[in-house]
Scaffold this active site. Sequence first.
Site, PDB file in Angstrom:
ATOM      1  N   TYR A  45     -21.161  58.182   5.699  1.00 38.23           N
ATOM      2  CA  TYR A  45     -20.310  56.979   5.666  1.00 38.23           C
ATOM      3  C   TYR A  45     -21.159  55.726   5.433  1.00 38.23           C
ATOM      4  O   TYR A  45     -20.860  54.884   4.590  1.00 38.23           O
ATOM      5  CB  TYR A  45     -19.520  56.870   6.978  1.00 38.23           C
ATOM      6  CG  TYR A  45     -18.889  55.509   7.199  1.00 38.23           C
ATOM      7  CD1 TYR A  45     -17.949  54.999   6.298  1.00 38.23           C
ATOM      8  CD2 TYR A  45     -19.255  54.720   8.293  1.00 38.23           C
ATOM      9  CE1 TYR A  45     -17.380  53.749   6.488  1.00 38.23           C
ATOM     10  CE2 TYR A  45     -18.690  53.473   8.492  1.00 38.23           C
ATOM     11  CZ  TYR A  45     -17.769  52.988   7.587  1.00 38.23           C
ATOM     12  OH  TYR A  45     -17.226  51.740   7.765  1.00 38.23           O
TER      13      TYR A  45
ATOM     14  N   LYS B 280     -15.528  36.634  -0.350  1.00 40.95           N
ATOM     15  CA  LYS B 280     -16.584  37.655  -0.489  1.00 40.95           C
ATOM     16  C   LYS B 280     -16.195  38.710  -1.522  1.00 40.95           C
ATOM     17  O   LYS B 280     -15.092  39.266  -1.455  1.00 40.95           O
ATOM     18  CB  LYS B 280     -16.804  38.327   0.870  1.00 40.95           C
ATOM     19  CG  LYS B 280     -17.798  39.480   0.852  1.00 40.95           C
ATOM     20  CD  LYS B 280     -18.106  39.938   2.266  1.00 40.95           C
ATOM     21  CE  LYS B 280     -19.157  41.023   2.321  1.00 40.95           C
ATOM     22  NZ  LYS B 280     -18.672  42.353   2.022  1.00 40.95           N
TER      23      LYS B 280
ATOM     24  N   SER C 178     -21.137  39.733  -4.181  1.00 45.45           N
ATOM     25  CA  SER C 178     -21.322  41.058  -3.571  1.00 45.45           C
ATOM     26  C   SER C 178     -20.573  42.085  -4.390  1.00 45.45           C
ATOM     27  O   SER C 178     -19.518  41.783  -4.959  1.00 45.45           O
ATOM     28  CB  SER C 178     -20.745  41.029  -2.143  1.00 45.45           C
ATOM     29  OG  SER C 178     -20.731  42.334  -1.580  1.00 45.45           O
TER      30      SER C 178
ATOM     31  N   HIS D   3     -20.155  45.019  -2.685  1.00 46.42           N
ATOM     32  CA  HIS D   3     -19.863  45.919  -1.559  1.00 46.42           C
ATOM     33  C   HIS D   3     -20.881  47.073  -1.544  1.00 46.42           C
ATOM     34  O   HIS D   3     -20.555  48.204  -1.204  1.00 46.42           O
ATOM     35  CB  HIS D   3     -18.440  46.464  -1.708  1.00 46.42           C
ATOM     36  CG  HIS D   3     -17.638  46.471  -0.450  1.00 46.42           C
ATOM     37  ND1 HIS D   3     -16.659  45.533  -0.178  1.00 46.42           N
ATOM     38  CD2 HIS D   3     -17.642  47.312   0.616  1.00 46.42           C
ATOM     39  CE1 HIS D   3     -16.096  45.814   0.994  1.00 46.42           C
ATOM     40  NE2 HIS D   3     -16.682  46.877   1.500  1.00 46.42           N
TER      41      HIS D   3
HETATM   42  C1  LIG Z   1     -20.606  51.302   6.109  1.00 47.93           C
HETATM   43  C2  LIG Z   1     -20.185  50.012   5.472  1.00 47.93           C
HETATM   44  C3  LIG Z   1     -19.002  49.415   5.852  1.00 47.93           C
HETATM   45  C4  LIG Z   1     -18.630  48.192   5.295  1.00 47.93           C
HETATM   46  N1  LIG Z   1     -17.482  47.579   5.733  1.00 47.93           N
HETATM   47  C5  LIG Z   1     -17.153  46.361   5.249  1.00 47.93           C
HETATM   48  C6  LIG Z   1     -16.027  45.669   5.778  1.00 47.93           C
HETATM   49  O1  LIG Z   1     -15.340  46.145   6.679  1.00 47.93           O
HETATM   50  N2  LIG Z   1     -15.737  44.464   5.233  1.00 47.93           N
HETATM   51  C7  LIG Z   1     -16.480  43.890   4.226  1.00 47.93           C
HETATM   52  O2  LIG Z   1     -16.172  42.795   3.776  1.00 47.93           O
HETATM   53  N3  LIG Z   1     -17.562  44.526   3.742  1.00 47.93           N
HETATM   54  C8  LIG Z   1     -17.924  45.723   4.239  1.00 47.93           C
HETATM   55  N4  LIG Z   1     -19.053  46.351   3.767  1.00 47.93           N
HETATM   56  C9  LIG Z   1     -19.903  45.671   2.765  1.00 47.93           C
HETATM   57  C10 LIG Z   1     -20.953  44.786   3.453  1.00 47.93           C
HETATM   58  O3  LIG Z   1     -20.370  43.667   4.042  1.00 47.93           O
HETATM   59  C11 LIG Z   1     -21.993  44.265   2.453  1.00 47.93           C
HETATM   60  O4  LIG Z   1     -21.338  43.634   1.385  1.00 47.93           O
HETATM   61  C12 LIG Z   1     -22.928  45.342   1.902  1.00 47.93           C
HETATM   62  O5  LIG Z   1     -23.207  46.327   2.863  1.00 47.93           O
HETATM   63  C13 LIG Z   1     -24.222  44.680   1.461  1.00 47.93           C
HETATM   64  O6  LIG Z   1     -25.098  45.586   0.919  1.00 47.93           O
HETATM   65  P1  LIG Z   1     -26.332  46.209   1.738  1.00 47.93           P
HETATM   66  O7  LIG Z   1     -25.730  47.208   2.669  1.00 47.93           O
HETATM   67  O8  LIG Z   1     -27.143  46.828   0.672  1.00 47.93           O
HETATM   68  O9  LIG Z   1     -27.015  45.093   2.468  1.00 47.93           O
HETATM   69  C14 LIG Z   1     -19.450  47.583   4.312  1.00 47.93           C
HETATM   70  C15 LIG Z   1     -20.640  48.193   3.945  1.00 47.93           C
HETATM   71  C16 LIG Z   1     -21.033  49.384   4.516  1.00 47.93           C
HETATM   72  C17 LIG Z   1     -22.345  49.991   4.113  1.00 47.93           C
END
Ligand SMILES: Cc1cc2nc3c(=O)[nH]c(=O)nc-3n(C[C@H](O)[C@H](O)[C@H](O)COP(=O)(O)O)c2cc1C
Length: 377
Positions: free
Chosen positions: A29, A255, A277, A279
Amino acid sequence: MMDHHAKYPDLSDLKARARKRIPHFVWEYLDSATGQEATLKRNRTKLDEVLLRPSILHGEFTPELSTTFLGRDYKLPFGIAPVGMSGLIWPGAERLLAQEAARQGIPYSMSTVATQTPKDVAPYLGEDAWFQMYPPRDPDIRKDMMKRAKAAGFNTLIMTVDVPVASRRERQTRGGLTQPPRLTGRLAMQAALRPAWLNGIRKTGMPRMKLMDSYAEQTTSLSSTEHVGYLLRTSPGWDYVKYLRDEWDGPLIIKGVCNADDAARLQDEGVDALWVSNHAGRQFDGGPSTIEALPHVRAATTLPLIFDSGIEGGLDILRAIAHGADFVMLGRPWHYALGALGDAGPAHLADMLAKDMVSNMGQLGTKTLKELPARLL
Ligand SMILES: Cc1cc2nc3c(=O)[nH]c(=O)nc-3n(C[C@H](O)[C@H](O)[C@H](O)COP(=O)(O)O)c2cc1C
């Protein structure tokens, strides 16, 4: 405090240890993206391609890592991105990350689909508590969510817009995680192999999306599993930005912006900052890396920009700032740190990032972050 730098000098060291301490289905996950994970990889390779010009004979100096963002002064230019089900990845993650953010004076962002409610984390929040919203379908729920976030001490609202539909996330699916999570069959066996994680989960209880649960209970007798998808209107239109702008009286950040046209229009809508971003490649596998998108977004708006997706060290932070970012966020790395070192992980990661920035700024001969764009090759 123990010095972890000798044993874990780099994020890759934390990642390797975390993998051995987090159950496989949870790891899948945290660590996976969507499709062939091409975008996930591209985020990394395109960051590596950003070259900065080093300098010589610039004398001795101490680099300054401080910055100003949305009218606030920060000693460090990075923070914690919202991660759903954070407390499943590591027990107590929301509290631990909020506490560390408060200690460091950096922003902590909490997801709508965290395992804690805003009120649960309220006692641990610092001055830079940001609440991330997946837009609820029902206006009453939307308003109530904002009210609860505000009452708990969250002062900045993030609207995430890069999840218009659920993505397929094949690797996560293969891993077998259910919503709400259940420890049965092979997942229970995987958990049994990870005693530190399992002991923590015994103390916190099996994590759930508590904020969503509270609305699922109010609106229907059905469980959150059936209703998270319904309650969160995943495909909002431009009208939704207007609602939030009208209803939230603090900074509003959007975002998931990678397009110049969207950036220009969002500025017209009166939002306060944009967050470039993708994501971390979890939504769409055919788009640009965020470092490729960043200069286009930068050119299209004068709004402050946050950057994320693929940051793995202090040098990457410098690369993003050189390309026009005003602030940088990380998501997975904080959770690798928690998985590797538990409570001590986030402080070690923050220190590691800061040290890496200082070392590389020494090579570049840049005393402040403002000098970085001129160093771009
Ligand atoms: C396991 C996981 C869950 C995430 N859940 C959310 C979330 O609930 N809301 C959101 O805006 N971004 C979510 N993200 C994206 C993160 O906010 C972020 O944009 C991203 O992880 C940045 O990249 P990095 O992990 O390489 O630092 C999630 C990312 C991961 C890895």
